[in-house]
Design an enzyme around this catalytic site. Structure first.
Site, PDB file in Angstrom:
ATOM      1  N   HIS A   1       0.871  -1.183   0.000  1.00  0.00           N
ATOM      2  CA  HIS A   1       0.000   0.000   0.000  1.00  0.00           C
ATOM      3  C   HIS A   1       0.913   1.240   0.000  1.00  0.00           C
ATOM      4  O   HIS A   1       2.028   1.185   0.525  1.00  0.00           O
ATOM      5  CB  HIS A   1      -0.822  -0.057   1.288  1.00  0.00           C
ATOM      6  CG  HIS A   1      -1.876   0.981   1.456  1.00  0.00           C
ATOM      7  ND1 HIS A   1      -1.609   2.274   1.855  1.00  0.00           N
ATOM      8  CD2 HIS A   1      -3.221   0.917   1.299  1.00  0.00           C
ATOM      9  CE1 HIS A   1      -2.748   2.946   1.943  1.00  0.00           C
ATOM     10  NE2 HIS A   1      -3.740   2.154   1.614  1.00  0.00           N
TER      11      HIS A   1
ATOM     12  N   ASP B   1       3.396  -4.567   7.550  1.00  0.00           N
ATOM     13  CA  ASP B   1       2.159  -3.789   7.510  1.00  0.00           C
ATOM     14  C   ASP B   1       1.016  -4.770   7.766  1.00  0.00           C
ATOM     15  O   ASP B   1       0.678  -5.581   6.900  1.00  0.00           O
ATOM     16  CB  ASP B   1       2.042  -3.127   6.131  1.00  0.00           C
ATOM     17  CG  ASP B   1       0.714  -2.402   5.953  1.00  0.00           C
ATOM     18  OD1 ASP B   1      -0.192  -2.583   6.786  1.00  0.00           O
ATOM     19  OD2 ASP B   1       0.592  -1.656   4.963  1.00  0.00           O
TER      20      ASP B   1
ATOM     21  N   GLN C   1      -4.199  -5.301   6.841  1.00  0.00           N
ATOM     22  CA  GLN C   1      -5.186  -6.269   6.349  1.00  0.00           C
ATOM     23  C   GLN C   1      -5.045  -7.629   7.032  1.00  0.00           C
ATOM     24  O   GLN C   1      -5.794  -8.550   6.711  1.00  0.00           O
ATOM     25  CB  GLN C   1      -5.063  -6.448   4.828  1.00  0.00           C
ATOM     26  CG  GLN C   1      -5.351  -5.205   4.025  1.00  0.00           C
ATOM     27  CD  GLN C   1      -6.784  -4.704   4.184  1.00  0.00           C
ATOM     28  OE1 GLN C   1      -7.685  -5.444   4.578  1.00  0.00           O
ATOM     29  NE2 GLN C   1      -6.993  -3.433   3.889  1.00  0.00           N
TER      30      GLN C   1
ATOM     31  N   LYS D   1      -9.806  -1.227  10.781  1.00  0.00           N
ATOM     32  CA  LYS D   1      -9.909  -2.426   9.932  1.00  0.00           C
ATOM     33  C   LYS D   1     -10.275  -3.647  10.768  1.00  0.00           C
ATOM     34  O   LYS D   1     -10.402  -4.744  10.233  1.00  0.00           O
ATOM     35  CB  LYS D   1      -8.571  -2.714   9.236  1.00  0.00           C
ATOM     36  CG  LYS D   1      -7.919  -1.517   8.577  1.00  0.00           C
ATOM     37  CD  LYS D   1      -8.281  -1.378   7.135  1.00  0.00           C
ATOM     38  CE  LYS D   1      -7.354  -0.376   6.466  1.00  0.00           C
ATOM     39  NZ  LYS D   1      -7.883   0.114   5.210  1.00  0.00           N
TER      40      LYS D   1
ATOM     41  N   CYS E   1      -4.914   2.498  -3.438  1.00  0.00           N
ATOM     42  CA  CYS E   1      -3.624   2.959  -2.886  1.00  0.00           C
ATOM     43  C   CYS E   1      -2.530   1.921  -3.100  1.00  0.00           C
ATOM     44  O   CYS E   1      -1.638   1.750  -2.258  1.00  0.00           O
ATOM     45  CB  CYS E   1      -3.713   3.297  -1.394  1.00  0.00           C
ATOM     46  SG  CYS E   1      -4.913   4.552  -1.017  1.00  0.00           S
TER      47      CYS E   1
HETATM   48  N1  PMP Z   1      -1.698  -0.670   4.519  1.00  0.00           N
HETATM   49  C1  PMP Z   1      -2.671  -1.456   4.038  1.00  0.00           C
HETATM   50  C2  PMP Z   1      -2.325  -2.840   3.558  1.00  0.00           C
HETATM   51  C3  PMP Z   1      -3.982  -0.980   3.980  1.00  0.00           C
HETATM   52  O1  PMP Z   1      -4.947  -1.759   3.491  1.00  0.00           O
HETATM   53  C4  PMP Z   1      -4.267   0.319   4.459  1.00  0.00           C
HETATM   54  C5  PMP Z   1      -5.678   0.879   4.404  1.00  0.00           C
HETATM   55  N2  PMP Z   1      -6.256   0.851   3.139  1.00  0.00           N
HETATM   56  C6  PMP Z   1      -3.219   1.082   4.965  1.00  0.00           C
HETATM   57  C7  PMP Z   1      -1.947   0.564   4.975  1.00  0.00           C
HETATM   58  C8  PMP Z   1      -3.428   2.465   5.472  1.00  0.00           C
HETATM   59  O2  PMP Z   1      -4.239   2.430   6.623  1.00  0.00           O
HETATM   60  P1  PMP Z   1      -4.798   3.772   7.245  1.00  0.00           P
HETATM   61  O3  PMP Z   1      -5.437   4.518   6.116  1.00  0.00           O
HETATM   62  O4  PMP Z   1      -5.805   3.279   8.255  1.00  0.00           O
HETATM   63  O5  PMP Z   1      -3.663   4.490   7.868  1.00  0.00           O
END
Ligand code: PMP
Length: 405
Positions: free
Chosen positions: A122, A199, A202, A225, A363
């Site tokens: 991401h 990270d 997910q 999440k 993203c």
């Molecule tokens: N990493 C991953 C794998 C994600 O799915 C997300 C959220 N889409 C993020 C980072 C970023 O998370 P946040 O927007 O809650 O900071």
């Protein structure tokens, strides 16, 4: 006591579905809904113990501090952290990785060093490293994909040179759901002395983590999440690493003593938590983990995967639609591409049928570039989804494809 898992009883605990009874919500990788237990915990805090933490001389302040630090303990237990002071509160995964990049990265990375990230990442696990790398003269390199949409492990081992200082990997791709073989990859990174950040955005809601067994140095996730409020997340880091890391944001709470001649800083975790923290949100996160802990988690995960498989079996029967990766180790996420039809159009029609999905690059720009796509359509499942949700989504998709073909 753990009750047998029932998606219908779980769903009844989520007030959003009382307000939207026909909603087929398949955008859980973007954010999950919140059970009553989480909403109640936040409200209870504001009604009974609201005060700022760590500073008040009065009893409400002590109650708020106890609840907030209690939440930190609850999270440490959930992650199986060796020490509670390894749990840093942040606004979410993005801020957690920015903390690691700005504090650890800026103080440790030197000209010529390499930050090795996977193509599945991401943007939150790419851009903070690019910003720091640019500043210090380090470079960011990418682990490519194999034909199955997993990471190419042969290429990974070849890229792991002595110049690699940090390896950043997702626990589960937010687009294809692919779960890279972290144990093997972390152990290889450790052999060359690299620091490893996972990270967990997910992963945390679908199996979670045991940070001691994982063997990484940093683990980041967002509360929202995993059925918790927005505005709260966590960076877990090894105690020895945190002890060497400088502050990254300055202000109240993170100091030991301030004078115009110079300032000394608090010990971790407070050194990394400048200003008033998200108190009610942290309490909400602890409530969400308690709620999850009351479920039969393996049955819950099997339910989510069964929904994904039912969905993908249905997709296989439809024309002009393809699943981006059918790698066998994947979370409850499925991403689709269409022949000759733009996924945005499909998503808009699905919304007309009350089916909420995500469309775009999620993203994950580099992943879409690697797959030669400008967008994909993603469905993602959570505990409260049902087989009826899957069947409604498939019927809506079939009708949409017929219309748009
Ligand atoms: N990493 C991953 C794998 C994600 O799915 C997300 C959220 N889409 C993020 C980072 C970023 O998370 P946040 O927007 O809650 O900071």
């Amino acid at each position: 006591m753990t009750a047998p898992f029932s998606a219908a009883s779980v769903r009844a605990e989520f007030p959003i579905f009382r307000h939207h009874p026909d909603l087929v919500y398949l955008d859980n990788a973007a954010t999950t809904h919140k059970p009553l237990a989480v909403l109640d915990a936040e409200r209870h805090f504001y009604e009974t113990a609201n005060a700022n933490v760590h500073r008040a001389a009065h009893r409400l302040g002590a109650a708020a501090t106890d609840a907030f630090e209690g939440a930190r303990h609850r999270i440490a237990t959930h992650l199986n952290a060796a020490h509670v002071d390894e749990v840093l509160f942040t606004r979410g995964t993005t801020e957690a990785i920015n903390l690691a990049a700005n504090s650890w990265g800026r103080s440790q990375l030197r000209r010529g060093d390499v930050v090795l990230l996977s193509t599945l990442e991401h943007h939150a696990n790419i851009v903070p490293w690019q910003l720091v790398a640019q500043e210090v003269g380090a470079s960011v390199q990418a682990i490519p994909l194999d034909a199955d949409g997993n990471l190419d492990l042969t290429a990974y081992h070849a890229l792991l040179t002595s110049r690699v200082r940090l390896v950043g990997l997702t626990q589960c791709s937010n687009t294809t759901g692919v779960q890279p073989p972290l144990t093997e990859m972390i152990s290889a990174a450790k052999q060359i002395g690299a620091t490893v950040l996972i990270d967990g955005a997910q992963g945390i809601g679908h199996g979670g983590v045991d940070v001691q067994a994982l063997g990484a140095d940093f683990y980041a996730f967002s509360g929202h999440k995993v059925y918790a409020p927005t505005g709260i997340g966590v960076l877990w880091a090894r105690r020895e690493l945190l002890a060497q890391m400088p502050p990254w944001q300055g202000g109240g709470e993170m100091i030991e003593r301030v004078s115009f001649a110079g300032t000394t800083f608090a010990e971790p975790p407070f050194r990394f938590e400048a200003g008033t923290p998200p108190i009610a949100q942290a309490i909400g996160l602890a409530a969400a983990l308690n709620w999850l802990g009351e479920q039969d988690v393996s049955a819950l995960m099997a339910h989510e995967i069964a929904l994904r498989d039912r969905f993908e079996a249905g997709i296989a029967m439809l024309p002009d639609v393809h699943i981006l990766s059918s790698h066998n180790s994947r979370g409850p996420i499925s991403a689709l591409r269409f022949d000759g039809i733009h996924p945005y159009d499909v998503a808009q029609f699905l919304d007309g049928y009350g089916v909420a999905v995500r469309v775009g690059q999620h993203c994950a720009g580099p992943l879409h570039q690697a797959l030669g796509l400008d967008a994909s359509l993603r469905v993602s499942f959570a505990a409260y989804n049902s087989e009826a949700d899957v069947d409604t989504a498939l019927a809506a998709l079939a009708a949409t494809l017929e219309l748009l073909a």
